[in-house]
Design a protein around this motif. Structure first.
Motif, PDB file in Angstrom:
ATOM      1  N   LEU A   7       0.832  -1.202   0.000  1.00 21.60           N
ATOM      2  CA  LEU A   7       0.000   0.000   0.000  1.00 21.60           C
ATOM      3  C   LEU A   7       0.865   1.251   0.000  1.00 21.60           C
ATOM      4  O   LEU A   7       0.608   2.213  -0.717  1.00 21.60           O
ATOM      5  N   LYS A   8       1.937   1.199   0.806  1.00 19.03           N
ATOM      6  CA  LYS A   8       2.821   2.359   0.921  1.00 19.03           C
ATOM      7  C   LYS A   8       3.439   2.667  -0.442  1.00 19.03           C
ATOM      8  O   LYS A   8       3.475   3.821  -0.877  1.00 19.03           O
ATOM      9  N   ILE A   9       3.918   1.604  -1.092  1.00 18.16           N
ATOM     10  CA  ILE A   9       4.569   1.802  -2.389  1.00 18.16           C
ATOM     11  C   ILE A   9       3.587   2.333  -3.418  1.00 18.16           C
ATOM     12  O   ILE A   9       3.882   3.283  -4.151  1.00 18.16           O
ATOM     13  N   SER A  10       2.363   1.756  -3.445  1.00 17.43           N
ATOM     14  CA  SER A  10       1.441   2.227  -4.491  1.00 17.43           C
ATOM     15  C   SER A  10       0.948   3.640  -4.207  1.00 17.43           C
ATOM     16  O   SER A  10       0.800   4.429  -5.133  1.00 17.43           O
ATOM     17  N   LEU A  11       0.728   3.955  -2.923  1.00 14.11           N
ATOM     18  CA  LEU A  11       0.294   5.324  -2.616  1.00 14.11           C
ATOM     19  C   LEU A  11       1.366   6.329  -3.026  1.00 14.11           C
ATOM     20  O   LEU A  11       1.079   7.381  -3.589  1.00 14.11           O
ATOM     21  N   LYS A  12       2.625   5.960  -2.778  1.00 16.70           N
ATOM     22  CA  LYS A  12       3.729   6.842  -3.135  1.00 16.70           C
ATOM     23  C   LYS A  12       3.765   7.046  -4.652  1.00 16.70           C
ATOM     24  O   LYS A  12       3.901   8.171  -5.140  1.00 16.70           O
ATOM     25  N   ALA A  13       3.610   5.937  -5.381  1.00 15.12           N
ATOM     26  CA  ALA A  13       3.645   6.028  -6.838  1.00 15.12           C
ATOM     27  C   ALA A  13       2.491   6.877  -7.352  1.00 15.12           C
ATOM     28  O   ALA A  13       2.660   7.676  -8.279  1.00 15.12           O
ATOM     29  N   LEU A  14       1.312   6.715  -6.722  1.00 18.82           N
ATOM     30  CA  LEU A  14       0.147   7.470  -7.185  1.00 18.82           C
ATOM     31  C   LEU A  14       0.293   8.947  -6.861  1.00 18.82           C
ATOM     32  O   LEU A  14      -0.140   9.805  -7.632  1.00 18.82           O
ATOM     33  N   ARG A  15       0.930   9.237  -5.727  1.00 20.54           N
ATOM     34  CA  ARG A  15       1.118  10.646  -5.342  1.00 20.54           C
ATOM     35  C   ARG A  15       2.048  11.378  -6.291  1.00 20.54           C
ATOM     36  O   ARG A  15       1.968  12.590  -6.440  1.00 20.54           O
ATOM     37  N   LYS A  16       2.964  10.621  -6.932  1.00 22.66           N
ATOM     38  CA  LYS A  16       3.900  11.271  -7.847  1.00 22.66           C
ATOM     39  C   LYS A  16       3.165  11.869  -9.032  1.00 22.66           C
ATOM     40  O   LYS A  16       3.649  12.789  -9.671  1.00 22.66           O
ATOM     41  N   ASN A  17       2.017  11.335  -9.365  1.00 25.92           N
ATOM     42  CA  ASN A  17       1.230  11.845 -10.486  1.00 25.92           C
ATOM     43  C   ASN A  17      -0.173  12.167 -10.006  1.00 25.92           C
ATOM     44  O   ASN A  17      -1.140  11.584 -10.448  1.00 25.92           O
ATOM     45  N   THR A  18      -0.236  13.101  -9.043  1.00 28.64           N
ATOM     46  CA  THR A  18      -1.519  13.359  -8.387  1.00 28.64           C
ATOM     47  C   THR A  18      -2.637  13.654  -9.381  1.00 28.64           C
ATOM     48  O   THR A  18      -3.719  13.086  -9.299  1.00 28.64           O
ATOM     49  N   PHE A  19      -2.342  14.543 -10.331  1.00 31.29           N
ATOM     50  CA  PHE A  19      -3.396  14.987 -11.237  1.00 31.29           C
ATOM     51  C   PHE A  19      -3.866  13.853 -12.134  1.00 31.29           C
ATOM     52  O   PHE A  19      -5.056  13.651 -12.343  1.00 31.29           O
ATOM     53  N   ARG A  20      -2.857  13.084 -12.612  1.00 33.65           N
ATOM     54  CA  ARG A  20      -3.193  11.953 -13.476  1.00 33.65           C
ATOM     55  C   ARG A  20      -4.035  10.932 -12.712  1.00 33.65           C
ATOM     56  O   ARG A  20      -5.032  10.422 -13.210  1.00 33.65           O
ATOM     57  N   THR A  21      -3.612  10.664 -11.481  1.00 34.04           N
ATOM     58  CA  THR A  21      -4.355   9.722 -10.653  1.00 34.04           C
ATOM     59  C   THR A  21      -5.792  10.202 -10.463  1.00 34.04           C
ATOM     60  O   THR A  21      -6.738   9.428 -10.563  1.00 34.04           O
ATOM     61  N   PHE A  22      -5.918  11.519 -10.210  1.00 36.84           N
ATOM     62  CA  PHE A  22      -7.254  12.074  -9.982  1.00 36.84           C
ATOM     63  C   PHE A  22      -8.133  11.911 -11.222  1.00 36.84           C
ATOM     64  O   PHE A  22      -9.294  11.506 -11.128  1.00 36.84           O
ATOM     65  N   LEU A  23      -7.556  12.206 -12.381  1.00 37.52           N
ATOM     66  CA  LEU A  23      -8.338  12.091 -13.618  1.00 37.52           C
ATOM     67  C   LEU A  23      -8.776  10.652 -13.859  1.00 37.52           C
ATOM     68  O   LEU A  23      -9.905  10.391 -14.274  1.00 37.52           O
TER      69      LEU A  23
END
Lengths: 405, 249
Positions: A7-23
């Motif tokens: 979970l930690k690793i995926s959250l970190k990866a998703l945070r690196k592309n916040t806007f993309r993740t949000f879209l």
């Protein structure tokens, strides 16, 4: 590698592309929100239909005289031997599943009170008619069975009649009106019911004892309708069969279809709720498609992510990550997107439903089922659409991945 | 001396569709515990292919590779991953650190894939590895805040943290200036003195002279294998160089 680290690793990866993740999440958010909103609005309209039917008396059973054929010509309702008071008594004696039964005599009559006059339907029935039809009294009281027995000239009137004859805020209890020139004493006013199923005004009625209407207004001995109520909604079907059997015997016919018709409210309610079920299924289906489109969005972005992070995948493999670890890592990312989207979407869906309910005055019912459904579905979508890109990552050859430019 | 890696008659052919490239044409080599080997050769000589095979990142077309007496030539992907995880430490030319991640987390990476190591041990071992390469004060710096030399030191710490049998470094100084290269070589020499087995692929002769043993590849074969007479001490060499006061480290 435990769940926490994943979970930690995926959250970190998703945070690196916040806007993309949000879209990416937006697709799921909109999908889940619309599924929940559609189901809530659909369920709400179904509930309101059901409650308006139960206002009519959901156990109500109505018997109409049947149609007769003469030389192939169907003469329409009421042309066979008319129903008589003896039939009502037979039903009363022989049917065990009924709460009450009443004959109904109907007349269209001119009402006169002082200088006003108004045309309305006059129903003649037994005192238990108010229970059978689930009618409430606004002021005054209902007439009694002894009023029926002695053909008392008393009546109850609906609010529309009150408005037309006495003015909106008047309480005419105790006053008298003339119905087709026969003076009646008003003993009560019915509670407002609003428009009925076909848009008719249910408050434009006068209710008087059966015998009075029959003798004074109609001058006949036939019964135009029989209303009965089953002991509960569950037995209404069995009660209908009982009535059918008794009437077949009474009318000496072998087939019920010709001699009389029986309608129940549960029939009507089933029909209406199946219509609204179809609508809800259709709307939720359309919303569900948007959820799938959202899933494809996840798949797309996961492919981009996997390609972008090929070197990282190579490195992880070089330091000892197994295919399984890589698969889980990217699957977790996809599922985190879809679950987070699911949660936000559920909240948004509830908000939209409640907002619509308040703004447009629509009946809205949010069921836990719809939330569980939308949420579970979005999680499954994350897993389903995340699987293929994750698989692609897991199957990479370490040395090729490491050298990827 | 124990043999750590033994390669016998390794052949590796790359099938590129129309042409077949014979990268290794029968290589026999033994690398012993405590060795400090430089593998030299022009590009295309097969030195990197050999390195990948003994690092279990690639499998030979034929031949046998023994790592700590396990013949890994026919191992499955997952078994190779376990060998890489426990017996081998990699250092790459381009560092290959995770971006926007702290030095400590980068070093923890190999231990993350070893279920026998607990979270507390992991942090502890990683901290010690970073201290060993002189970055004890930069544990929570993000990798993009570190200089090239510091990044390579984080990579060395990462290669050290699982106490591997051998550290394999593919052109570890390729992206660094001379001064930083010597610093890195100094660290490798220190680790070797402490008993670590190290194999470096390089094409710089001065770097090779800092190792104890040189192996030269040409056209997929070993053409020379010799012990360096007197290895240059990287730290002494560094001391002789003029100070670069204007360069920020």
């Amino acid at each position: 590698m435990n769940t926490y680290n994943l979970l930690k690793i995926s959250l970190k990866a998703l945070r690196k592309n916040t806007f993309r993740t949000f879209l990416t999440m937006l697709g799921i958010i909109i999908g889940v929100a619309s599924v929940i909103a559609m189901l809530s609005i659909g369920q709400g309209s179904k509930d309101s239909i059901e409650s308006s039917i139960s206002e009519l008396g959901s156990n109500l059973i109505m018997v109409f005289p049947g149609a007769q054929r003469m030389g192939g010509v169907n003469l329409g309702s009421g042309t066979s031997r008319p129903l008589e008071i003896g039939d009502v008594e037979a039903i009363e004696e022989n049917c065990t599943l009924l709460e009450g039964v009443t004959p109904v005599a109907m007349a269209q009559a001119q009402l006169i009170a002082g200088s006003s006059n108004w045309s309305s339907s006059v129903y003649g029935a037994y005192a238990n008619y108010f229970d059978i039809r689930a009618l409430d009294i606004k002021s005054g009281s209902r007439f009694s069975q002894s009023d029926v027995n002695r053909a008392a000239k008393v009546c109850l009137i609906g609010t529309t009649v009150v408005e037309e004859l006495f003015g909106e805020y008047a309480d005419p209890v105790g006053q008298s009106i003339r119905i087709n020139k026969v003076p009646f004493k008003i003993v009560g006013v019915l509670e407002e019911k609003g428009a009925g199923m076909r848009g008719e005004d249910q408050d434009d009625v006068v209710i008087a004892p059966f015998s009075t209407v029959q003798r004074r207004l109609l001058g006949s001995t036939t019964v135009q309708q029989i209303f009965a109520s089953a002991k509960s909604e569950d037995v209404s079907e069995a009660a209908t069969e009982e009535i059918e059997a008794v009437l077949m015997k009474q009318l000496r016919v072998s087939s019920a279809d010709e001699a009389f018709n029986i309608r129940t409210m549960s029939e009507l309610s089933n029909m209406l709720s199946s219509t609204s079920d179809t609508m809800v299924t259709l709307l939720a289906g359309v919303a569900g498609i948007s959820l799938i489109v959202g899933g494809i969005g996840i798949m797309n972005i996961m492919f981009v992510t996997v390609t972008e992070r090929t070197r990282e995948i190579g490195l992880r493999m070089a330091v000892g990550a197994k295919s399984k670890n890589i698969l889980l890592q990217f699957l977790t990312e996809a599922v985190v997107i879809s679950i987070t989207g699911g949660i936000i979407g559920a909240l948004l869906g509830i908000g939209v439903s409640v907002g619509f309910g308040n703004l447009m005055g629509w009946p809205v019912t949010i069921t836990p089922f719809s939330i569980i459904l939308a949420f579970g579905f979005s999680t499954l979508i994350g897993m389903f659409f995340g699987w293929y890109p994750a698989r692609k990552a897991a199957n990479m050859i370490p040395i090729t991945a490491l050298r990827y430019e | 001396m124990n043999t750590v890696i033994r390669a016998s008659n390794i052949i590796k052919t790359f099938d590129l569709g129309e042409v077949k490239v014979r990268a290794l044409r029968g290589v026999d080599l033994e690398i012993n515990e405590g060795d400090f080997v430089a593998i030299l050769g022009h590009s295309g000589s097969g030195k990197s292919t050999f390195m990948n095979i003994i690092g279990c990142l690639d499998v030979p077309s034929s031949g046998e590779v023994y790592i700590d007496d396990n013949n890994v030539a026919n191992y499955s992907r997952d078994k190779l991953a376990t060998i890489r995880n426990k017996k081998i430490g990699f250092v790459f030319q381009s560092y290959n650190l995770l971006s926007r991640t702290t030095a400590l987390e980068n070093v923890e990476l190999p231990l993350l894939y070893n279920p026998e190591v607990s979270a507390v041990e992991r942090a502890d071992l990683s901290k010690k590895a970073l201290e060993r390469v002189g970055l004890g004060d930069r544990l929570s710096h993000l990798t993009n805040q570190l200089s090239g030399g510091q990044q390579q030191r984080v990579a060395i710490a990462r290669a050290l943290v699982n106490e591997p049998l051998v550290i394999l470094a593919d052109e570890p100084t390729g992206n660094l200036d001379t001064r930083t290269s010597y610093e890195i070589m100094g660290i490798f020499q220190e680790l070797n003195e402490a008993g670590k087995t190290i194999v470096i692929v390089t094409h710089e002769t001065d770097i090779a002279k800092m190792c104890k043993r040189n192996i030269v590849f040409k056209d997929g074969k070993v053409i020379k294998d010799f012990m360096v007479d007197k290895p240059i001490n990287a730290k002494e060499e560094l001391a002789k160089m003029p100070k670069q006061e204007d360069v920020l480290v």
